[in-house]
Design a protein around this motif. Structure first.
Motif, PDB file in Angstrom:
ATOM      1  N   LYS A  65      26.784 -55.541 -27.607  1.00 14.78           N
ATOM      2  CA  LYS A  65      27.739 -55.078 -26.610  1.00 14.78           C
ATOM      3  C   LYS A  65      27.057 -54.301 -25.489  1.00 14.78           C
ATOM      4  O   LYS A  65      27.426 -54.436 -24.304  1.00 14.78           O
ATOM      5  CB  LYS A  65      28.811 -54.208 -27.281  1.00 14.78           C
ATOM      6  N   THR A  66      26.063 -53.476 -25.840  1.00 15.99           N
ATOM      7  CA  THR A  66      25.434 -52.573 -24.866  1.00 15.99           C
ATOM      8  C   THR A  66      24.047 -53.008 -24.428  1.00 15.99           C
ATOM      9  O   THR A  66      23.532 -52.492 -23.427  1.00 15.99           O
ATOM     10  CB  THR A  66      25.324 -51.158 -25.455  1.00 15.99           C
ATOM     11  N   ASN A  67      23.457 -53.928 -25.199  1.00 12.02           N
ATOM     12  CA  ASN A  67      22.063 -54.334 -24.975  1.00 12.02           C
ATOM     13  C   ASN A  67      21.149 -53.114 -24.935  1.00 12.02           C
ATOM     14  O   ASN A  67      20.200 -53.032 -24.155  1.00 12.02           O
ATOM     15  CB  ASN A  67      21.918 -55.135 -23.672  1.00 12.02           C
ATOM     16  N   SER A  68      21.449 -52.152 -25.820  1.00 16.07           N
ATOM     17  CA  SER A  68      20.719 -50.879 -25.785  1.00 16.07           C
ATOM     18  C   SER A  68      20.426 -50.386 -27.191  1.00 16.07           C
ATOM     19  O   SER A  68      21.353 -50.055 -27.947  1.00 16.07           O
ATOM     20  CB  SER A  68      21.538 -49.828 -25.032  1.00 16.07           C
ATOM     21  N   LEU A  69      19.150 -50.332 -27.543  1.00 15.07           N
ATOM     22  CA  LEU A  69      18.756 -49.729 -28.809  1.00 15.07           C
ATOM     23  C   LEU A  69      19.050 -48.239 -28.806  1.00 15.07           C
ATOM     24  O   LEU A  69      19.382 -47.657 -29.843  1.00 15.07           O
ATOM     25  CB  LEU A  69      17.267 -49.984 -29.062  1.00 15.07           C
ATOM     26  N   THR A  70      18.953 -47.630 -27.635  1.00 15.07           N
ATOM     27  CA  THR A  70      19.235 -46.198 -27.517  1.00 15.07           C
ATOM     28  C   THR A  70      20.653 -45.878 -27.979  1.00 15.07           C
ATOM     29  O   THR A  70      20.873 -44.887 -28.696  1.00 15.07           O
ATOM     30  CB  THR A  70      19.050 -45.730 -26.064  1.00 15.07           C
ATOM     31  N   GLU A  71      21.622 -46.694 -27.581  1.00 18.29           N
ATOM     32  CA  GLU A  71      23.003 -46.454 -27.989  1.00 18.29           C
ATOM     33  C   GLU A  71      23.166 -46.578 -29.499  1.00 18.29           C
ATOM     34  O   GLU A  71      23.940 -45.845 -30.110  1.00 18.29           O
ATOM     35  CB  GLU A  71      23.944 -47.418 -27.264  1.00 18.29           C
ATOM     36  N   VAL A  72      22.432 -47.494 -30.099  1.00 22.07           N
ATOM     37  CA  VAL A  72      22.478 -47.637 -31.559  1.00 22.07           C
ATOM     38  C   VAL A  72      21.919 -46.388 -32.225  1.00 22.07           C
ATOM     39  O   VAL A  72      22.504 -45.859 -33.175  1.00 22.07           O
ATOM     40  CB  VAL A  72      21.695 -48.888 -32.012  1.00 22.07           C
ATOM     41  N   LEU A  73      20.791 -45.908 -31.725  1.00 24.01           N
ATOM     42  CA  LEU A  73      20.175 -44.719 -32.312  1.00 24.01           C
ATOM     43  C   LEU A  73      21.087 -43.498 -32.154  1.00 24.01           C
ATOM     44  O   LEU A  73      21.195 -42.670 -33.071  1.00 24.01           O
ATOM     45  CB  LEU A  73      18.813 -44.462 -31.687  1.00 24.01           C
ATOM     46  N   LYS A  74      21.740 -43.389 -31.019  1.00 24.54           N
ATOM     47  CA  LYS A  74      22.701 -42.288 -30.823  1.00 24.54           C
ATOM     48  C   LYS A  74      23.808 -42.358 -31.863  1.00 24.54           C
ATOM     49  O   LYS A  74      24.214 -41.334 -32.431  1.00 24.54           O
ATOM     50  CB  LYS A  74      23.288 -42.349 -29.414  1.00 24.54           C
ATOM     51  N   SER A  75      24.296 -43.564 -32.120  1.00 25.22           N
ATOM     52  CA  SER A  75      25.402 -43.709 -33.077  1.00 25.22           C
ATOM     53  C   SER A  75      24.954 -43.346 -34.489  1.00 25.22           C
ATOM     54  O   SER A  75      25.736 -42.806 -35.264  1.00 25.22           O
ATOM     55  CB  SER A  75      25.947 -45.135 -33.054  1.00 25.22           C
TER      56      SER A  75
END
Length: 367
Positions: free
Chosen positions: A351-361
């Protein structure tokens, strides 16, 4: 002799003699932008200094925990990583992979959950003050390979110490009384875990990233690169009879909530205490099953059925021994929906194309 000889009241009294402990490992990231860190970026001195600043008031005695060199102060916090030995294979330095929280020995399940929550909260604040944060992810999302000088006399131990430089997981520790431990067949318990352990693993899969991207398979994305690494060599349980009959259960990926940690303890208690579970399997079958679970999670062949059997039997067994089975609902929900933490992470990444967003979650530890 079997557990069925005891009345419910006797079981509840025997359960009061159980002792509990938890070891949990965390990926370290930068506080501001959640960049995943590793031994290139971290030092023992920095992390150990943070650990020594954490207050331990209200925490049970650390007596019984190992003092792991190069640390000199006995604490519930450990720099996890690769030990560099001297000529006699004594650890003199460590290359950090992350941090570990290890609770002292606790007298009840409620106490170990409370103590872990307190330790995590305090450690995270201290890490934040040092511009770091903690993430609950079972394999390093950027790095998948490590090579270091031989640090164990045994070649297989050395090979394994290199493999685990990229993995993070919890160890569930439960000690039984001498009376109950004498009634548990080690061989039968291992065969039971060989059968049900992969199904429990499937409910926890939480490491779907390799080298910065989702772990790509021919038919989708893999769910646990940590289990992929561990399946062929790592034991699902270790028994320490000289440490007050301590069982160390190792099948789960890292959770990010205290409810799931409780569910992991309750699942292991069910495996030990439920003499009516009929499934048994060999080591070779477990290795095959874990390989499938690593790839497909709860959708791996027969895993849903095995997990359902255990979780349907668990409430009656646990209540008979004085435990509240409510926390197991987190696992039951995953069976019903077919969605695991790995699925949620992959969905968020797409959805976000972002590993950073996954790590935040995965930095959000729910208490």
């Amino acid at each position: 002799m079997t557990f069925s000889q005891f009345s419910s009241e006797e079981k509840k009294n025997l359960a009061k003699e159980f002792r509990f402990g938890l070891e949990s490992e965390y990926l370290v990231v930068t506080k501001d932008d959640f960049t995943p860190l590793w031994h290139h970026d971290l030092t023992f001195e920095t992390l150990n200094g943070i650990f020594e600043s954490v207050p331990l008031d209200g925490i049970p005695s650390c007596e019984g925990l190992d003092l792991e060199p190069p640390q000199t102060k006995l604490m519930p916090f450990v720099v996890e990583g690769y030990h560099l030995p001297d000529m006699d294979f004594h650890a003199k330095e460590i290359l950090p992979k992350g941090v570990e929280i290890r609770t002292p020995v606790c007298n009840s399940l409620e106490e170990v959950l409370k103590v872990h929550t307190t330790l995590f909260t305090r450690l995270r604040k201290a890490m934040n003050d040092g511009d770091y944060d903690l993430v609950c992810l079972s394999h390093h999302p950027i790095h998948s390979q490590f090579s270091g000088p031989q640090n164990k006399r045994r070649h297989d131990y050395w090979q394994w110490s290199m493999e685990v430089m990229t993995t993070f997981g919890p160890d569930i520790n439960v000690s039984l009384s001498d009376k109950l431990a004498a009634m548990v067949s080690a061989d039968d318990l291992e065969a039971k875990i060989n059968y049900y352990g992969p199904a429990l693993s499937a409910l926890s899969v939480a490491s779907p990233f390799v080298d910065g991207s989702p772990w790509a398979l021919r038919d989708g994305f893999g769910k646990s690169f940590r289990m992929h690494k561990r399946s062929y060599i790592a034991p699902p349980i270790e028994f320490h009879p000289t440490e007050k009959n301590r069982y160390e259960f190792k099948v789960f990926d890292m959770p990010n909530s205290i409810e799931e940690i409780e569910a992991q303890f309750l699942s292991f208690l069910t495996l030990v205490l439920d003499e009516g579970l009929q499934g048994r399997a060999s080591k070779q079958t477990r290795i095959y099953d874990l390989g499938q679970v690593a790839r497909h999670g709860i959708k791996a062949e027969d895993m849903k059925a095995r997990a359902t059997e255990l979780l349907e039997r668990a409430p009656a067994i646990l209540k008979d021994w004085g435990y509240n089975p409510q926390a197991l609902e987190v696992f039951k929900k995953r069976i019903l929906t077919g969605k695991t933490p790995a699925d949620d992470m992959i969905e968020l990444y797409q959805k976000t194309n972002s590993l950073t967003e996954v790590l935040k979650s995965r930095s959000q530890f729910l208490v």
